[in-house]
Motif scaffolding. Structure first.
Motif, short mmCIF file in Angstrom:
data_model
loop_
_atom_site.label_atom_id
_atom_site.label_comp_id
_atom_site.label_asym_id
_atom_site.label_seq_id
_atom_site.Cartn_x
_atom_site.Cartn_y
_atom_site.Cartn_z
N MET A 1 -8.77 8.86 4.30
CA MET A 1 -7.52 8.19 4.63
C MET A 1 -7.08 7.28 3.47
O MET A 1 -5.91 7.28 3.11
CB MET A 1 -7.73 7.39 5.92
CG MET A 1 -6.50 6.67 6.38
SD MET A 1 -5.26 7.85 6.88
CE MET A 1 -4.02 6.79 7.47
N LYS A 2 -8.04 6.51 2.92
CA LYS A 2 -7.68 5.62 1.81
C LYS A 2 -7.23 6.40 0.60
O LYS A 2 -6.35 5.97 -0.13
CB LYS A 2 -8.87 4.73 1.46
CG LYS A 2 -9.16 3.68 2.48
CD LYS A 2 -10.31 2.81 2.04
CE LYS A 2 -10.67 1.82 3.11
NZ LYS A 2 -11.78 0.97 2.70
N ARG A 3 -7.84 7.56 0.39
CA ARG A 3 -7.46 8.38 -0.76
C ARG A 3 -6.02 8.87 -0.61
O ARG A 3 -5.25 8.86 -1.57
CB ARG A 3 -8.41 9.55 -0.90
CG ARG A 3 -8.13 10.39 -2.11
CD ARG A 3 -9.14 11.48 -2.29
NE ARG A 3 -8.83 12.24 -3.48
CZ ARG A 3 -9.25 13.44 -3.71
NH1 ARG A 3 -10.05 14.03 -2.86
NH2 ARG A 3 -8.92 14.07 -4.81
N LYS A 4 -5.64 9.27 0.61
CA LYS A 4 -4.27 9.72 0.84
C LYS A 4 -3.28 8.58 0.62
O LYS A 4 -2.23 8.78 0.01
CB LYS A 4 -4.12 10.26 2.27
CG LYS A 4 -4.77 11.59 2.49
CD LYS A 4 -4.52 12.08 3.89
CE LYS A 4 -5.22 13.39 4.15
NZ LYS A 4 -4.99 13.88 5.51
N ILE A 5 -3.63 7.39 1.09
CA ILE A 5 -2.74 6.24 0.91
C ILE A 5 -2.63 5.90 -0.58
O ILE A 5 -1.54 5.60 -1.07
CB ILE A 5 -3.26 5.03 1.71
CG1 ILE A 5 -3.14 5.32 3.21
CG2 ILE A 5 -2.47 3.77 1.36
CD1 ILE A 5 -3.78 4.26 4.08
N ALA A 6 -3.74 5.98 -1.30
CA ALA A 6 -3.72 5.70 -2.73
C ALA A 6 -2.85 6.71 -3.47
O ALA A 6 -2.07 6.35 -4.35
CB ALA A 6 -5.13 5.69 -3.29
N LEU A 7 -2.98 7.97 -3.10
CA LEU A 7 -2.17 9.00 -3.75
C LEU A 7 -0.69 8.84 -3.43
O LEU A 7 0.17 9.01 -4.30
CB LEU A 7 -2.65 10.39 -3.34
CG LEU A 7 -4.00 10.82 -3.92
CD1 LEU A 7 -4.44 12.15 -3.32
CD2 LEU A 7 -3.93 10.91 -5.43
N MET A 8 -0.37 8.49 -2.19
CA MET A 8 1.02 8.26 -1.82
C MET A 8 1.59 7.05 -2.54
O MET A 8 2.74 7.07 -2.99
CB MET A 8 1.16 8.10 -0.31
CG MET A 8 0.97 9.39 0.47
SD MET A 8 1.38 9.28 2.22
CE MET A 8 0.25 8.05 2.79
N ALA A 9 0.79 5.99 -2.66
CA ALA A 9 1.25 4.80 -3.37
C ALA A 9 1.49 5.11 -4.84
O ALA A 9 2.48 4.67 -5.43
CB ALA A 9 0.23 3.67 -3.23
N PHE A 10 0.61 5.90 -5.44
CA PHE A 10 0.79 6.27 -6.84
C PHE A 10 2.02 7.15 -7.02
O PHE A 10 2.80 6.96 -7.96
CB PHE A 10 -0.46 6.97 -7.38
CG PHE A 10 -0.38 7.26 -8.84
CD1 PHE A 10 -0.51 6.24 -9.76
CD2 PHE A 10 -0.15 8.55 -9.29
CE1 PHE A 10 -0.42 6.50 -11.12
CE2 PHE A 10 -0.07 8.82 -10.63
CZ PHE A 10 -0.20 7.80 -11.56
N GLY A 11 2.21 8.10 -6.13
CA GLY A 11 3.39 8.96 -6.21
C GLY A 11 4.68 8.17 -6.04
O GLY A 11 5.67 8.39 -6.75
N SER A 12 4.68 7.23 -5.11
CA SER A 12 5.85 6.37 -4.92
C SER A 12 6.08 5.50 -6.14
O SER A 12 7.23 5.26 -6.53
CB SER A 12 5.66 5.48 -3.69
OG SER A 12 5.50 6.25 -2.53
N ALA A 13 5.01 5.03 -6.75
CA ALA A 13 5.15 4.20 -7.95
C ALA A 13 5.79 4.99 -9.08
O ALA A 13 6.65 4.48 -9.80
CB ALA A 13 3.78 3.67 -8.38
#
Length: 63
Positions: A1-13
Motif C-alpha cells: 500500500m505504501k509503495r502505491k502511495i509513494a508511486l502515485m505521489a511521485f507521478g503527481s509530483a
C-alpha cells in the motif's frame, strides 16, 4: 500500500512540476505554487520509500 502511495505521489509530483514549468502564470496558482506542490510530493514519496527500505534492512538484520 505504501509503495502505491509513494508511486502515485511521485507521478503527481512529475505532473505538477511539468505543469509548473510549462503553464504561464494564471492568477493565484502560478508556476511557483505548482513547483512547491511537486517538491512536497517528492518529499512524501521519498519518506514513504525510505521507511520501506528501513523495514527491509531491519528484517535483514534480524535474520
Amino acid at each position: 500500500m505504501k509503495r502505491k502511495i509513494a508511486l502515485m505521489a511521485f507521478g503527481s509530483a512529475v505532473a505538477f512540476a511539468a505543469a509548473g514549468l510549462i503553464l504561464p502564470p494564471l492568477g493565484v496558482i502560478d508556476g511557483s505554487v505548482l513547483m512547491l506542490s511537486a517538491q512536497l510530493l517528492v518529499l512524501c514519496a521519498t519518506l514513504l520509500g525510505v521507511e520501506g527500505y528501513y523495514d527491509k534492512m531491519r528484517d535483514l538484520i534480524k535474520k
